[in-house]
Design an enzyme around this catalytic site. Structure first.
Site, PDB file in Angstrom:
ATOM      1  NE  ARG A 212      -4.162  -1.666   2.171  1.00 47.13           N
ATOM      2  CZ  ARG A 212      -4.517  -2.529   3.115  1.00 47.13           C
ATOM      3  NH1 ARG A 212      -3.804  -2.621   4.226  1.00 47.13           N
ATOM      4  NH2 ARG A 212      -5.580  -3.281   2.965  1.00 47.13           N
ATOM      5  CD  GLN A 241       5.458  -7.299   7.923  1.00 43.70           C
ATOM      6  OE1 GLN A 241       6.042  -7.715   8.909  1.00 43.70           O
ATOM      7  NE2 GLN A 241       4.167  -7.514   7.748  1.00 43.70           N
ATOM      8  CG  ASP A 297      -4.342  -0.856  10.673  1.00 40.25           C
ATOM      9  OD1 ASP A 297      -3.451  -1.554  11.181  1.00 40.25           O
ATOM     10  OD2 ASP A 297      -5.533  -1.200  10.634  1.00 40.25           O
ATOM     11  CG  ASP A 299      -5.659   0.354   5.524  1.00 38.13           C
ATOM     12  OD1 ASP A 299      -5.315   0.400   6.718  1.00 38.13           O
ATOM     13  OD2 ASP A 299      -6.464  -0.499   5.089  1.00 38.13           O
ATOM     14  CG  ASP A 409      -6.237  -6.002  17.812  1.00 46.14           C
ATOM     15  OD1 ASP A 409      -6.728  -7.142  17.979  1.00 46.14           O
ATOM     16  OD2 ASP A 409      -6.627  -5.235  16.916  1.00 46.14           O
ATOM     17  CG  HIS A 433      -9.092   1.248   9.095  1.00 47.75           C
ATOM     18  ND1 HIS A 433      -9.710   0.060   8.776  1.00 47.75           N
ATOM     19  CD2 HIS A 433      -7.764   0.981   9.096  1.00 47.75           C
ATOM     20  CE1 HIS A 433      -8.783  -0.874   8.587  1.00 47.75           C
ATOM     21  NE2 HIS A 433      -7.600  -0.341   8.765  1.00 47.75           N
TER      22      HIS A 433
END
Length: 679
Positions: A212, A241, A297, A299, A409, A433
């Site tokens: 991304r 990654q 995150d 995105d 989490d 998100h």
């Protein structure tokens, strides 16, 4: 024994900013309801008034979700700066909103602050500032008011106690313009705190990304260009990654320039979210210079002020506290996707708290009118889309479990809670998100990780001897997927349970390879062979039309009908499939209509995916059904028998597999320096 002097000098105190008035960074009209509100209060009915009748509760819940907005709005041009707003003559605007109301009950419960001061600076003749508070039940009360007498800049200060907010409630202020426009140039919530707590902590932001590059580069630029946030940043670490690298994005040069030497990009293999976040946690602990590590995150669109608020709240917490943010939908930006999550202990499943709502649109019903938002929401964990973790917590309880993704989490939050470190999902700190409801992760390759990691977390933290409803519910879900012809999902979930039985010390070894194995397994089944073009799949054809013209694709059955369907559906799966069903689908179903009780009526179907990008062909296979049902019954019976032993095994290993040493070994292929060739 050392005695405290009878007349010890009071500790030195100083003023600290807790929260300030803010307005949208980009004057985005869609998010204005989160910052300023022109609507009135129309409080919904109290659930205690509604009573226990199920029909009455259903009707009330439907009414609560209905829009009460009149369509009143402000013009984006009224936003004069990040902190200043112009109110037109004769208008009244409220700052009792998600980002500008003060969440008094959270500060009262979790921090050392017991009194705050609201300071409002404005300019305009005949303008009024009215301060309100709410109680946990949602009722609001007028607290104080002041008015300007001329057109010069005026500052009002309101000292406000936090004493009555033990169960819930907010403070906020409304501004009423007189015969001329008024400009509110700033508003700040401050507190007197011990001088030792005036200096703010610093944060390592840990962002995990895979393919991304544009998303994460834009996020970094947003963080780096927020000048107020810069003093709080120790480092911004991006765990790269994927194969589509951020450095190749057209937006990366701006991000790199804005962050400078604060930015650190770490490249490693795809170890999932937990592997990426664990790397950020490890580097933060080893570096030892930041007070906190913030999981975020890649995105998301963030409200940078929220990070400052998370750090400030953490600095003033009574004990080391995990401080999370909330999630808004990136598609419907005034819609709050989740406001505080718990793990339901008997089912051991994450969910919005029982007296809360998900997917709440502030554009339809404002904060002041939503009774449920005024009761403080205590949580078990916060998603790592935005979650601030004190370094001390990482040092004491370890890093993430090696779960690749899903439940890392929530398990960490439960582990921290058991160690005495609470989690607070702080109102006024949030990101935008993609909501979970727009994903297909209950059926695709991610279903393996849902199943495996939920069982691992339950073995570690369930208080029930055999995990409560866990084993029974898993069995029910397997049968539901079987009668829905979702054989790939059944097989992946079965493999997940086999891997749980392999024990805790196998988790690290699986981290780098398991996703590829699961993907390869899924592709062996037609229900996981996704086609982006509907014409790539056969047309709908049947030898006989549906009985009496009914196709069961619209009606929603009642409770009794569902129970009958659940009993009969597995029996039907043993019959031979109807003619033509193996070559042609009998029906085409949208994702929203593809419930198990519909799919169970067919021998084949074309089913679209939740994200709307593809569809797959489901085919009923009686032999495969028998084989998978047998395996399902056997492995669930084994879990029922062996749960106590497995739970003891996982709990004994928890400290080892979450230790920095274990993670350093997992990261070794990417951290070892390449030996130079001999000359």
């Amino acid at each position: 024994m050392t005695q405290t002097p009878r007349h010890a000098a009071p500790a030195a105190m100083a003023t600290r900013l807790l929260q300030r008035q803010i307005l949208p960074l980009d004057r985005d009209f869609d998010v204005l309801p989160l910052y300023v509100d022109p609507e009135e209060i129309k409080l919904d009915t109290d659930r205690h008034t509604v009573g226990g009748s199920r029909a009455a509760k259903d009707l009330n819940n439907a009414a609560i979700r209905q829009s009460i907005s009149t369509g009143a709005s402000i013009h984006p041009d009224q936003i004069e700066s990040r902190t200043a707003l112009r109110v037109k003559s004769g208008d009244r605007l409220s700052f009792g909103t998600y980002f500008n109301a003060f969440p008094a009950s959270y500060w009262r419960r979790w921090t050392i602050v017991d009194e705050v001061t609201l300071t409002v600076e404005l300019e305009g003749r005949g303008a009024s500032v009215i301060v309100y508070k709410s109680m946990a039940a949602g009722h609001s009360q007028r607290v104080a008011a002041e008015a300007t007498t001329d057109d010069r800049s005026t500052t009002f200060r309101f000292p406000l106690t936090l004493k009555p907010f033990i169960d819930g409630g907010w403070y906020w202020y409304d501004v009423v313009a007189g015969d001329e426009d008024v400009v509110i140039s700033s508003a700040e919530w401050t507190a007197e705190v011990p001088a030792a707590r005036v200096a703010h902590g610093t944060v390592d932001i840990a962002i995990t990304t895979m393919n991304r590059p544009d998303y994460v580069a834009k996020l970094l630029a947003q963080i780096g260009e927020t000048q107020e946030l810069r003093p709080y940043l120790d480092s911004v670490m991006v765990m790269e990654q994927g194969t589509q690298l951020m450095r190749d994005s057209e937006f990366f040069p701006a991000a790199e320039k804005s962050l400078g030497d604060v930015l650190r990009v770490i490249e490693q293999g795809n170890l999932g979210g937990s592997g990426g976040y664990a790397r950020g946690q490890l580097e933060s602990v080893k570096k030892g210079t930041a007070t906190y590590a913030l999981m975020m995150d890649d995105d998301v669109v963030c409200e940078p002020e929220g990070i400052i608020r998370q750090v400030t709240f953490g600095d003033l917490a009574k004990r080391p506290t995990i401080v999370g943010g909330h999630m808004f939908s990136i598609y419907n930006r005034s819609q709050l996707h989740s406001f505080g999550e718990i793990v339901q202990p008997w089912r051991f499943w994450w969910q919005t708290r029982l007296d809360g709502f998900s997917n709440w649109d502030f554009g339809d019903r404002n904060l002041r009118s939503a009774r449920w938002l005024h009761k403080r929401a205590d949580v078990d964990f916060n998603g790592w889309f935005s979650c601030l973790i004190p370094r001390q917590v990482l040092e004491e309880i370890g890093l993430s479990l090696p779960l690749f993704l899903k439940w890392d989490d929530s398990e960490f939050g439960l582990r921290a809670k058991e160690a005495g470190f609470p989690t607070v999902s702080l109102p006024g700190a949030a990101v935008w998100h993609i909501p979970w409801t727009d994903k297909n992760d209950g059926l695709d390759w991610q279903s393996y990780f849902h199943q495996r990691n939920r069982f691992v977390a339950a073995l570690l933290h369930s208080q029930y001897e055999r995990g409560g409803r866990m084993v029974r519910e898993s069995l029910n879900h397997q049968i539901k997927h079987l009668v829905s012809m979702q054989y790939a999902t059944v097989e992946m979930r079965h493999r997940a349970l086999e891997d749980v039985l392999a024990g805790p010390y196998a988790l690290h070894a699986m981290l780098a390879t398991k996703r590829g194995e699961v993907n390869a397994l899924a592709q062996q089944f037609s229900d996981m062979q996704l086609k982006p073009d509907r014409d790539q799949l056969p047309p709908v054809r049947r030898k006989k039309p549906p009985r009496k013209g009914r196709d069961n694709a619209i009606e929603i059955p009642g409770r009794l009908s569902l129970l009958v369907a659940a009993g009969l559906a597995p029996i039907r799966q043993l019959r031979a499939a109807r003619p033509m069903a193996q070559d042609y689908p009998e029906i085409e179903l949208t994702a929203m209509d593809a419930a198990w009780y519909r799919l169970a009526h067919y021998d084949s179907a074309v089913v679209s995916m939740n994200d709307g990008t593809s569809a797959a062909l489901y085919r009923r296979d009686p032999e495969r059904f028998r084989d998978l049902l047998r395996k399902t019954l056997e492995i669930h019976e084994r879990f029922r028998r062996e749960w106590p032993r497995l739970a003891a095994e996982y709990r004994a290993a928890l400290g080892d597999i979450t230790s920095p040493e274990a993670w350093e070994e997992t990261f070794r292929p990417w951290t070892e320096s390449v030996a130079e060739p001999e000359e």
